[in-house]
Write a protein that holds these residues in place. Structure first.
Motif, PDB file in Angstrom:
ATOM      1  N   VAL A 151       0.863  -1.172   0.000  1.00 58.81           N
ATOM      2  CA  VAL A 151       0.000   0.000   0.000  1.00 58.81           C
ATOM      3  C   VAL A 151       0.900   1.222   0.000  1.00 58.81           C
ATOM      4  CG1 VAL A 151      -0.163  -0.039   2.533  1.00 58.81           C
ATOM      5  CG2 VAL A 151      -1.884   1.197   1.211  1.00 58.81           C
ATOM      6  N   TYR A 152       0.450   2.309  -0.642  1.00 57.73           N
ATOM      7  CA  TYR A 152       1.230   3.543  -0.597  1.00 57.73           C
ATOM      8  C   TYR A 152       0.297   4.728  -0.441  1.00 57.73           C
ATOM      9  CZ  TYR A 152       0.131   5.190  -5.358  1.00 57.73           C
ATOM     10  OH  TYR A 152      -0.513   5.665  -6.476  1.00 57.73           O
ATOM     11  N   GLY A 153       0.850   5.827   0.046  1.00 59.86           N
ATOM     12  CA  GLY A 153       0.054   7.026   0.237  1.00 59.86           C
ATOM     13  C   GLY A 153       0.921   8.198   0.625  1.00 59.86           C
ATOM     14  N   VAL A 154       0.250   9.288   0.958  1.00 59.90           N
ATOM     15  CA  VAL A 154       0.903  10.556   1.265  1.00 59.90           C
ATOM     16  C   VAL A 154       0.638  10.916   2.725  1.00 59.90           C
ATOM     17  CG1 VAL A 154       0.945  13.029   0.740  1.00 59.90           C
ATOM     18  CG2 VAL A 154       0.753  11.355  -1.110  1.00 59.90           C
ATOM     19  N   SER A 155       1.657  11.402   3.391  1.00 61.29           N
ATOM     20  CA  SER A 155       1.567  11.786   4.795  1.00 61.29           C
ATOM     21  C   SER A 155       1.729  13.298   4.937  1.00 61.29           C
ATOM     22  CB  SER A 155       2.666  11.059   5.593  1.00 61.29           C
ATOM     23  OG  SER A 155       2.730  11.537   6.916  1.00 61.29           O
ATOM     24  N   LEU A 156       0.758  13.920   5.611  1.00 55.97           N
ATOM     25  CA  LEU A 156       0.821  15.353   5.919  1.00 55.97           C
ATOM     26  C   LEU A 156       0.336  15.551   7.347  1.00 55.97           C
ATOM     27  CD1 LEU A 156      -0.598  17.443   2.908  1.00 55.97           C
ATOM     28  CD2 LEU A 156       1.713  17.513   3.844  1.00 55.97           C
ATOM     29  N   GLY A 157       1.188  16.081   8.213  1.00 54.53           N
ATOM     30  CA  GLY A 157       0.782  16.250   9.602  1.00 54.53           C
ATOM     31  C   GLY A 157       0.387  14.913  10.190  1.00 54.53           C
ATOM     32  N   GLY A 158      -0.830  14.839  10.727  1.00 57.52           N
ATOM     33  CA  GLY A 158      -1.337  13.580  11.265  1.00 57.52           C
ATOM     34  C   GLY A 158      -2.361  12.935  10.350  1.00 57.52           C
ATOM     35  N   ALA A 159      -2.304  13.271   9.064  1.00 55.25           N
ATOM     36  CA  ALA A 159      -3.211  12.671   8.076  1.00 55.25           C
ATOM     37  C   ALA A 159      -2.418  11.792   7.122  1.00 55.25           C
ATOM     38  CB  ALA A 159      -3.948  13.752   7.293  1.00 55.25           C
ATOM     39  N   PHE A 160      -2.946  10.602   6.863  1.00 59.18           N
ATOM     40  CA  PHE A 160      -2.354   9.725   5.859  1.00 59.18           C
ATOM     41  C   PHE A 160      -3.397   9.505   4.778  1.00 59.18           C
ATOM     42  CE2 PHE A 160      -1.190   5.763   3.792  1.00 59.18           C
ATOM     43  CZ  PHE A 160       0.173   5.941   3.602  1.00 59.18           C
ATOM     44  N   PHE A 161      -3.020   9.826   3.551  1.00 60.16           N
ATOM     45  CA  PHE A 161      -3.921   9.715   2.415  1.00 60.16           C
ATOM     46  C   PHE A 161      -3.558   8.458   1.628  1.00 60.16           C
ATOM     47  CE2 PHE A 161      -3.026  14.088   3.521  1.00 60.16           C
ATOM     48  CZ  PHE A 161      -4.294  14.651   3.666  1.00 60.16           C
ATOM     49  N   GLY A 162      -4.289   7.374   1.869  1.00 58.18           N
ATOM     50  CA  GLY A 162      -4.003   6.130   1.179  1.00 58.18           C
ATOM     51  C   GLY A 162      -4.370   6.246  -0.290  1.00 58.18           C
ATOM     52  N   GLU A 163      -3.415   5.954  -1.145  1.00 55.75           N
ATOM     53  CA  GLU A 163      -3.634   6.104  -2.581  1.00 55.75           C
ATOM     54  C   GLU A 163      -4.097   4.804  -3.238  1.00 55.75           C
ATOM     55  OE1 GLU A 163      -3.581   8.510  -5.049  1.00 55.75           O
ATOM     56  OE2 GLU A 163      -3.852   9.736  -3.277  1.00 55.75           O
ATOM     57  N   SER A 164      -3.391   3.739  -3.007  1.00 61.57           N
ATOM     58  CA  SER A 164      -3.762   2.483  -3.657  1.00 61.57           C
ATOM     59  C   SER A 164      -3.047   1.328  -2.976  1.00 61.57           C
ATOM     60  CB  SER A 164      -3.387   2.528  -5.149  1.00 61.57           C
ATOM     61  OG  SER A 164      -3.954   1.437  -5.850  1.00 61.57           O
ATOM     62  N   MET A 165      -3.519   0.126  -3.258  1.00 64.03           N
ATOM     63  CA  MET A 165      -2.907  -1.085  -2.715  1.00 64.03           C
ATOM     64  C   MET A 165      -3.029  -2.186  -3.751  1.00 64.03           C
ATOM     65  SD  MET A 165      -5.831  -1.978   0.095  1.00 64.03           S
ATOM     66  CE  MET A 165      -7.553  -2.007  -0.384  1.00 64.03           C
ATOM     67  N   PHE A 166      -2.239  -3.231  -3.581  1.00 63.29           N
ATOM     68  CA  PHE A 166      -2.309  -4.353  -4.509  1.00 63.29           C
ATOM     69  C   PHE A 166      -1.973  -5.639  -3.785  1.00 63.29           C
ATOM     70  CE2 PHE A 166       2.204  -3.894  -4.410  1.00 63.29           C
ATOM     71  CZ  PHE A 166       2.745  -5.108  -4.827  1.00 63.29           C
ATOM     72  N   MET A 204      -1.858  17.885  13.710  1.00 60.84           N
ATOM     73  CA  MET A 204      -1.143  16.885  14.494  1.00 60.84           C
ATOM     74  C   MET A 204       0.226  16.623  13.855  1.00 60.84           C
ATOM     75  SD  MET A 204      -4.450  14.339  14.941  1.00 60.84           S
ATOM     76  CE  MET A 204      -3.678  13.192  16.075  1.00 60.84           C
ATOM     77  N   GLU A 205       1.080  15.929  14.575  1.00 58.41           N
ATOM     78  CA  GLU A 205       2.418  15.605  14.078  1.00 58.41           C
ATOM     79  C   GLU A 205       2.596  14.091  14.014  1.00 58.41           C
ATOM     80  OE1 GLU A 205       5.492  17.590  16.219  1.00 58.41           O
ATOM     81  OE2 GLU A 205       4.622  19.593  15.953  1.00 58.41           O
ATOM     82  N   GLY A 206       2.125  13.526  12.927  1.00 55.17           N
ATOM     83  CA  GLY A 206       2.277  12.092  12.749  1.00 55.17           C
ATOM     84  C   GLY A 206       3.709  11.726  12.368  1.00 55.17           C
ATOM     85  N   ASP A 207       4.154  10.581  12.852  1.00 54.25           N
ATOM     86  CA  ASP A 207       5.507  10.089  12.573  1.00 54.25           C
ATOM     87  C   ASP A 207       5.386   8.734  11.900  1.00 54.25           C
ATOM     88  OD1 ASP A 207       8.097   9.201  12.505  1.00 54.25           O
ATOM     89  OD2 ASP A 207       8.521   9.571  14.616  1.00 54.25           O
ATOM     90  N   PHE A 208       5.580   8.701  10.587  1.00 62.73           N
ATOM     91  CA  PHE A 208       5.416   7.459   9.850  1.00 62.73           C
ATOM     92  C   PHE A 208       6.636   6.552   9.936  1.00 62.73           C
ATOM     93  CE2 PHE A 208       5.084   4.655   6.191  1.00 62.73           C
ATOM     94  CZ  PHE A 208       3.735   4.336   6.178  1.00 62.73           C
ATOM     95  N   LEU A 225       0.125   3.812  11.859  1.00 65.12           N
ATOM     96  CA  LEU A 225      -0.494   5.125  11.998  1.00 65.12           C
ATOM     97  C   LEU A 225      -0.930   5.380  13.442  1.00 65.12           C
ATOM     98  CD1 LEU A 225      -2.654   5.318   8.736  1.00 65.12           C
ATOM     99  CD2 LEU A 225      -0.331   6.179   9.130  1.00 65.12           C
ATOM    100  N   ARG A 226      -1.467   4.367  14.084  1.00 60.82           N
ATOM    101  CA  ARG A 226      -1.864   4.525  15.494  1.00 60.82           C
ATOM    102  C   ARG A 226      -0.645   4.827  16.361  1.00 60.82           C
ATOM    103  NH1 ARG A 226      -5.606  -0.141  15.052  1.00 60.82           N
ATOM    104  NH2 ARG A 226      -3.894  -1.394  15.860  1.00 60.82           N
ATOM    105  N   ILE A 227       0.392   4.018  16.239  1.00 57.94           N
ATOM    106  CA  ILE A 227       1.586   4.187  17.059  1.00 57.94           C
ATOM    107  C   ILE A 227       2.279   5.513  16.729  1.00 57.94           C
ATOM    108  CG2 ILE A 227       3.856   3.223  17.618  1.00 57.94           C
ATOM    109  CD1 ILE A 227       1.471   1.644  18.707  1.00 57.94           C
ATOM    110  N   GLY A 228       2.207   5.929  15.458  1.00 54.10           N
ATOM    111  CA  GLY A 228       2.879   7.151  15.022  1.00 54.10           C
ATOM    112  C   GLY A 228       2.127   8.427  15.318  1.00 54.10           C
ATOM    113  N   GLY A 229       0.960   8.332  15.955  1.00 55.20           N
ATOM    114  CA  GLY A 229       0.249   9.536  16.357  1.00 55.20           C
ATOM    115  C   GLY A 229      -0.579  10.198  15.265  1.00 55.20           C
ATOM    116  N   PHE A 230      -1.021   9.417  14.292  1.00 58.37           N
ATOM    117  CA  PHE A 230      -1.879   9.966  13.241  1.00 58.37           C
ATOM    118  C   PHE A 230      -3.333  10.035  13.719  1.00 58.37           C
ATOM    119  CE2 PHE A 230       1.838   8.880  10.902  1.00 58.37           C
ATOM    120  CZ  PHE A 230       1.844   9.682   9.770  1.00 58.37           C
ATOM    121  N   GLY A 231      -4.100  10.881  13.053  1.00 54.00           N
ATOM    122  CA  GLY A 231      -5.501  11.022  13.420  1.00 54.00           C
ATOM    123  C   GLY A 231      -6.475  10.686  12.320  1.00 54.00           C
ATOM    124  N   LEU A 232      -5.970  10.463  11.103  1.00 52.49           N
ATOM    125  CA  LEU A 232      -6.862  10.221   9.961  1.00 52.49           C
ATOM    126  C   LEU A 232      -6.194   9.310   8.956  1.00 52.49           C
ATOM    127  CD1 LEU A 232      -9.468  11.026   8.305  1.00 52.49           C
ATOM    128  CD2 LEU A 232      -8.071  12.862   7.312  1.00 52.49           C
TER     129      LEU A 232
END
Length: 210
Positions: free
Chosen positions: A114-129, A187-191, A147-154
């Motif tokens: 799976v891949y996506g984009v991370s901004l702040g505490g948001a992760f935008f999942g793009e696609s998976m295979f 938020m400050e997510g840490d991926f 995402l949970r452990i890294g402090g993300f919110g979305l």
């Protein structure tokens, strides 16, 4: 429309994302769904069969181990919205540290991700295979834990499919999504820092939050 890394980041922060009609399309267009798909970080559902597959631990997991390979895997289907422009721009975002991948391996073979984009505490999942049974579900299980452990919110999934719904995915109205996005961006997510857990630790943490 020609994409740039800055334009993409601004678009995500505004709640929209790009797609192309086909692999060979020269143009991209912006999408802003009335109903947005999200995966609740505290409501990810791991079925008994998926838990059994994870518990066996016959897969390897990596983070940013083969970003290009994951995007290629996601585009390797009869119909795809990933054209050359989108492919190149996400590679650029990856180089800049904004786009990430999580890979599932069978030995030396990349079998899911799976891949996506991370901004702040948001992760935008793009696609998976997936090239093996449940490989994409395994990738999502490890992604949500990270995402949970890294402090993300979305965790944004753009749309909801039966596949995502079976894992706890939900559709929410655009206005609700925008509100959640605004909070997550502060938020400050840490991926990158969280360690990849053992299958047992992943399942234990999931059972405590689902």
């Amino acid at each position: 429309m020609e994409l740039s890394a800055d334009l993409l980041l601004h678009a995500y922060a505004s709640g929209v994302f790009p797609m192309a009609e086909t692999r060979d399309a020269e143009e991209v267009f912006w999408v802003d769904p009335k109903q947005r798909g999200v995966l609740p970080l505290d409501g990810f559902h791991i079925s008994k069969s998926l838990a059994k597959r994870i518990r066996k631990g016959r897969h390897g997991i990596s983070v940013n181990g083969d970003f290009a390979g994951v995007v290629e895997g996601c585009a390797d289907r009869e119909e795809t919205w990933i054209n050359d422009e989108i492919f190149d721009r996400y590679l650029e975002l990856h180089t800049l540290g904004f786009a990430h991948s999580l890979e599932v391996w069978d030995g030396q073979d990349l079998v899911g991700g799976v891949y996506g984009v991370s901004l702040g505490g948001a992760f935008f999942g793009e696609s998976m295979f997936s090239r093996r049974t449940d490989a994409s579900k395994i990738a999502l299980a490890y992604l949500i834990d990270r995402l949970r452990i890294g402090g993300f919110g979305l965790c944004d999934t753009q749309f909801i499919t039966p596949h995502l719904a079976s894992l706890g995915g939900q559709e929410i109205p655009r206005a609700d999504y925008r509100n959640r996005l605004a909070v997550a961006l502060q938020m400050e997510g840490d991926f990158l820092s969280p360690e990849i857990p053992s299958p047992q630790a992943l399942l234990q943490r999931s059972s405590q939050t689902s």
